[in-house]
Design a protein around this motif. Sequence first.
Motif, PDB file in Angstrom:
ATOM      1  N   UNK A   1       0.833  -1.206   0.000  1.00  0.00           N
ATOM      2  CA  UNK A   1       0.000   0.000   0.000  1.00  0.00           C
ATOM      3  C   UNK A   1       0.876   1.269   0.000  1.00  0.00           C
TER       4      UNK A   1
ATOM      5  N   UNK B   1       2.096   1.762  -3.506  1.00  0.00           N
ATOM      6  CA  UNK B   1       0.983   2.157  -4.376  1.00  0.00           C
ATOM      7  C   UNK B   1       0.631   3.630  -4.134  1.00  0.00           C
TER       8      UNK B   1
ATOM      9  N   UNK C   1      -6.912   4.716   2.334  1.00  0.00           N
ATOM     10  CA  UNK C   1      -7.357   3.978   1.147  1.00  0.00           C
ATOM     11  C   UNK C   1      -8.323   4.814   0.289  1.00  0.00           C
TER      12      UNK C   1
ATOM     13  N   UNK D   1      -6.437   7.336  -1.764  1.00  0.00           N
ATOM     14  CA  UNK D   1      -5.712   6.704  -2.879  1.00  0.00           C
ATOM     15  C   UNK D   1      -6.690   6.366  -4.006  1.00  0.00           C
ATOM     16  N   UNK D   2      -7.851   5.854  -3.629  1.00  0.00           N
ATOM     17  CA  UNK D   2      -8.853   5.510  -4.649  1.00  0.00           C
ATOM     18  C   UNK D   2      -9.263   6.766  -5.427  1.00  0.00           C
TER      19      UNK D   2
ATOM     20  N   UNK E   1      -6.482   7.799  -7.813  1.00  0.00           N
ATOM     21  CA  UNK E   1      -6.409   6.939  -9.003  1.00  0.00           C
ATOM     22  C   UNK E   1      -7.566   7.262  -9.955  1.00  0.00           C
ATOM     23  N   UNK E   2      -8.730   7.509  -9.369  1.00  0.00           N
ATOM     24  CA  UNK E   2      -9.898   7.883 -10.198  1.00  0.00           C
ATOM     25  C   UNK E   2      -9.613   9.175 -10.966  1.00  0.00           C
TER      26      UNK E   2
ATOM     27  N   UNK F   1      -6.739  10.443 -11.721  1.00  0.00           N
ATOM     28  CA  UNK F   1      -5.688  10.225 -12.715  1.00  0.00           C
ATOM     29  C   UNK F   1      -6.264   9.543 -13.954  1.00  0.00           C
ATOM     30  N   UNK F   2      -7.148   8.605 -13.706  1.00  0.00           N
ATOM     31  CA  UNK F   2      -7.774   7.867 -14.804  1.00  0.00           C
ATOM     32  C   UNK F   2      -8.612   8.812 -15.666  1.00  0.00           C
TER      33      UNK F   2
ATOM     34  N   UNK G   1     -12.612  -2.162  -1.104  1.00  0.00           N
ATOM     35  CA  UNK G   1     -11.760  -1.094  -1.633  1.00  0.00           C
ATOM     36  C   UNK G   1     -10.916  -1.624  -2.801  1.00  0.00           C
TER      37      UNK G   1
ATOM     38  N   UNK H   1     -11.991   0.857 -11.121  1.00  0.00           N
ATOM     39  CA  UNK H   1     -11.547   2.174 -11.614  1.00  0.00           C
ATOM     40  C   UNK H   1     -10.434   2.007 -12.644  1.00  0.00           C
TER      41      UNK H   1
ATOM     42  N   UNK I   1      -0.794  -2.817  -9.015  1.00  0.00           N
ATOM     43  CA  UNK I   1       0.342  -1.904  -8.867  1.00  0.00           C
ATOM     44  C   UNK I   1       0.897  -1.520 -10.249  1.00  0.00           C
TER      45      UNK I   1
ATOM     46  N   UNK J   1      -0.465   4.021 -15.520  1.00  0.00           N
ATOM     47  CA  UNK J   1      -1.325   5.215 -15.566  1.00  0.00           C
ATOM     48  C   UNK J   1      -0.494   6.475 -15.260  1.00  0.00           C
TER      49      UNK J   1
END
Lengths: 344, 73
Positions: free
Chosen positions: A20, A23, A35, A38-39, A42-43, A45-46, B19, B26, B39, B45
Amino acid sequence: MKKLFADSYLKTQERLEDWFDDLREKAGCGPNADTGAVLRAVEAMSRKLQAYEEQQTTVARSRGYRYWGDYYNAIMKEVPEAVPIELPTAYNEVPAAWVTGQSRMTLRKAEKRLLETYKVIRKVLAYILDYEPDEGKEWAEEMRNELYDRFSKSTDPDAFEKECLELTYEIEEDDPETTWVDAVEWARGALEKASDLPLLAVEELLTYAEDEGVEITKQQLDFIVSSDYAAYRWFDYLLTNYLRKTNRATTEEVKAITELKEDALDLWKCYEVVSACDPSRPTLTKRVYAPSVSVAMIDAACKEVYRLKEEGDGVMTDAWVDAVVEAVASVNDGNALVIAEKNR
Amino acid sequence: MNDLIGQEVFDDLEELEQWFADLKQVLGLRQEADKEEVFDEVLRLTQEVATYEANRSEVGSAFTAGYFMGAGQ
């Protein structure tokens, strides 16, 4: 047995924590991010990547290339090969104020950001090297010292990079304030993907810009390109050129026309305000214009507002709304008026 | 007491699993993807976003410097 289970559980947890940590770092989050954070990162960034990909395709196609790669290669073929610049070791350390100053970055984030800043520093050093034969060694040394001085005293990377840009302008023979470049290609890329501008007017402005060879100073171009609202700024820039019947609008002219246009559209109410459907900013709204809103109609609305301002005491009243709607009606009575009527 | 600890652990795990499943969704990965795949995808990305931003900056500089103004065929 219980101890075995506890040991095994702790080891698994430790491995998971390590994973983690890695990541979280790759996602560009700070060491305290949980967490959920981080989610979300990432969202974001996507979504960013998806928007970038769409933008790449639009830009490449607007310039006659099917793929971004072809377009990129075509451009890079024209760019002179960069002089390899080795950075002096003095630049190895992050300026202290990046971490302790207003930007309050973590050291890890600052170190990552520094890699981006190196590119800008290299660019300035390349400029200095380019001009050294003409300007002399003493000048070059002074410029290098000045660059390092600004770097070590900088409080955040964005401001420093902006200073670097200004420094290259000082070196360049062409003054960015008086050097004009073609605006159409740049404007087209940004405007064609905007969904919250009047489409017909956008088309008309691009045609006008192409026919009249609208240009923009390097300084204005840099400002628009780095803006989060590039499409709106291009619209205002081209509209100013159109309304002033020029192909080189000044910053002051753009400012004046933009203010006039905002008042005119506000009185005319030729758009509806709807949700921008951005889950990260639920209160964000955007405008949806009637498809028939043309430049001639905006022109009529602006002229009317200008006349009212000149003649009256500047206080907007309901009579202004009627006057603007009537002025527009004399140009066209299409869908835009229906929306205007509905919004009144 | 042991039951309570067990329940707590399982609740945490359940939350973590959810999660992890959301993260995979996602990233557009299949639900069977493991930690390493996740990872690698986050890494990809990040690199793609960085590459795009570098490209955009290069193209912007080329335009601003006046090296390229033409359109393709």
